[in-house]
Design a protein around this motif. Structure first.
Motif, PDB file in Angstrom:
ATOM      1  N   LYS A 181      -4.737  -7.355  -4.082  1.00  0.00           N
ATOM      2  CA  LYS A 181      -5.965  -7.284  -4.269  1.00  0.00           C
ATOM      3  C   LYS A 181      -6.615  -6.050  -4.217  1.00  0.00           C
ATOM      4  CE  LYS A 181      -8.145  -9.531  -1.267  1.00  0.00           C
ATOM      5  NZ  LYS A 181      -9.168 -10.870  -1.568  1.00  0.00           N
ATOM      6  N   SER A 182      -5.624  -5.025  -4.288  1.00  0.00           N
ATOM      7  CA  SER A 182      -6.424  -3.502  -4.713  1.00  0.00           C
ATOM      8  C   SER A 182      -6.035  -3.437  -6.286  1.00  0.00           C
ATOM      9  CB  SER A 182      -5.638  -2.580  -3.881  1.00  0.00           C
ATOM     10  OG  SER A 182      -3.993  -2.470  -4.101  1.00  0.00           O
TER      11      SER A 182
ATOM     12  N   ASP B 165      -7.556  -9.489   7.476  1.00  0.00           N
ATOM     13  CA  ASP B 165      -8.175  -8.130   8.021  1.00  0.00           C
ATOM     14  C   ASP B 165      -8.940  -8.936   9.299  1.00  0.00           C
ATOM     15  OD1 ASP B 165      -6.944  -6.251   6.646  1.00  0.00           O
ATOM     16  OD2 ASP B 165      -8.185  -6.107   5.431  1.00  0.00           O
TER      17      ASP B 165
ATOM     18  N   THR C 163       0.969  -0.913   0.002  1.00  0.00           N
ATOM     19  CA  THR C 163       0.577  -0.178  -0.009  1.00  0.00           C
ATOM     20  C   THR C 163       0.879   1.151   0.518  1.00  0.00           C
ATOM     21  OG1 THR C 163      -1.813  -1.230   1.550  1.00  0.00           O
ATOM     22  CG2 THR C 163      -1.867   0.834   0.566  1.00  0.00           C
TER      23      THR C 163
ATOM     24  N   GLY D 184      -8.950  -4.512   2.656  1.00  0.00           N
ATOM     25  CA  GLY D 184     -10.054  -4.145   2.366  1.00  0.00           C
ATOM     26  C   GLY D 184     -11.014  -4.950   3.592  1.00  0.00           C
TER      27      GLY D 184
ATOM     28  N   PRO E  25     -11.292  -2.779   7.853  1.00  0.00           N
ATOM     29  CA  PRO E  25     -10.443  -3.151   6.663  1.00  0.00           C
ATOM     30  C   PRO E  25      -9.099  -2.548   6.827  1.00  0.00           C
ATOM     31  CG  PRO E  25     -12.348  -1.731   6.016  1.00  0.00           C
ATOM     32  CD  PRO E  25     -12.883  -2.067   7.781  1.00  0.00           C
TER      33      PRO E  25
END
Length: 201
Positions: free
Chosen positions: A189-190, A146, A24, A154, A150
């Motif tokens: 994931k993102s 998680d 991230t 997420g 999130p």
């Protein structure tokens, strides 16, 4: 301070084109990341920070940590904090010693594979990463799970960090070479991708 039991060990800084952590990105633009470490023997501690090089870059961070090396296994407690641009902590933002963003982590090596596991006690978020070399390339695979909110994935669970990087030294003088590094990171994931360049001082 008793200098016989506590000694200044090291300090320095890294400069990165962007701040990417566990798949991230935080803030925008280049970040300077100063650090210092103190301790003696197996017990060490220190401070680490990340600050944007532009006034509106965002992503300020200042962490305090303490670690003990048991010999082949290290246990670390880190308190993460996020000061504003003037170094203070805004309303609703935990202060330097409040401990609201505390992570307990462990790390060890199994052959050429480096393993680390971190758990945020308040967010109830788990992160597991394995790092290993393939030739001259350093590979990292990170899994996030998680808890109540999130955090990494997420609100879900899955691979959040695939990184492929390397390092070299740029010779400046006969006595000094500048360490350089680069990495491509993808978060499945993102569906976010990053290419980061860094230099260490």
């Amino acid at each position: 301070v008793n200098t016989n039991t506590l000694q200044a060990q090291d300090f320095g800084a890294d400069l990165y084109s962007s701040y990417v952590w566990r798949g991230t990105q935080f803030g925008s633009g280049a970040h300077i990341q100063p650090w210092m470490e103190i301790g003696k023997g197996s017990l060490t501690g220190g401070a680490w920070g990340s600050f944007p090089t532009t006034a509106n870059g965002g992503g300020n961070e200042l962490d305090l940590w303490i670690s003990y090396d048991f010999g082949g296994f290290a246990l670390t407690v880190t308190n993460y904090t996020f000061p504003t641009n003037d170094g203070t902590y805004g309303s609703g933002n935990p202060g330097l010693l409040d401990g609201d963003w505390t992570e307990i982590s462990g790390s060890t090596d199994i052959g050429s594979i480096g393993l680390s596991v971190g758990y945020f006690t308040d967010a109830k978020a788990l992160y597991v990463e394995a790092g290993f070399p393939i030739g001259a390339i350093d590979v990292g695979v990170g899994f996030g799970s998680d808890g109540k909110d999130p955090f990494y994935a997420g609100g879900d669970t899955g691979i959040v960090n695939l990184s492929f990087g390397g390092s070299k030294e740029l010779k400046i003088t006969e006595e000094y070479s500048l360490p350089l590094s680069g990495a491509f990171t993808y978060n499945p994931k993102s569906e976010a991708a990053f290419l980061v360049f860094g230099a260490s001082f």
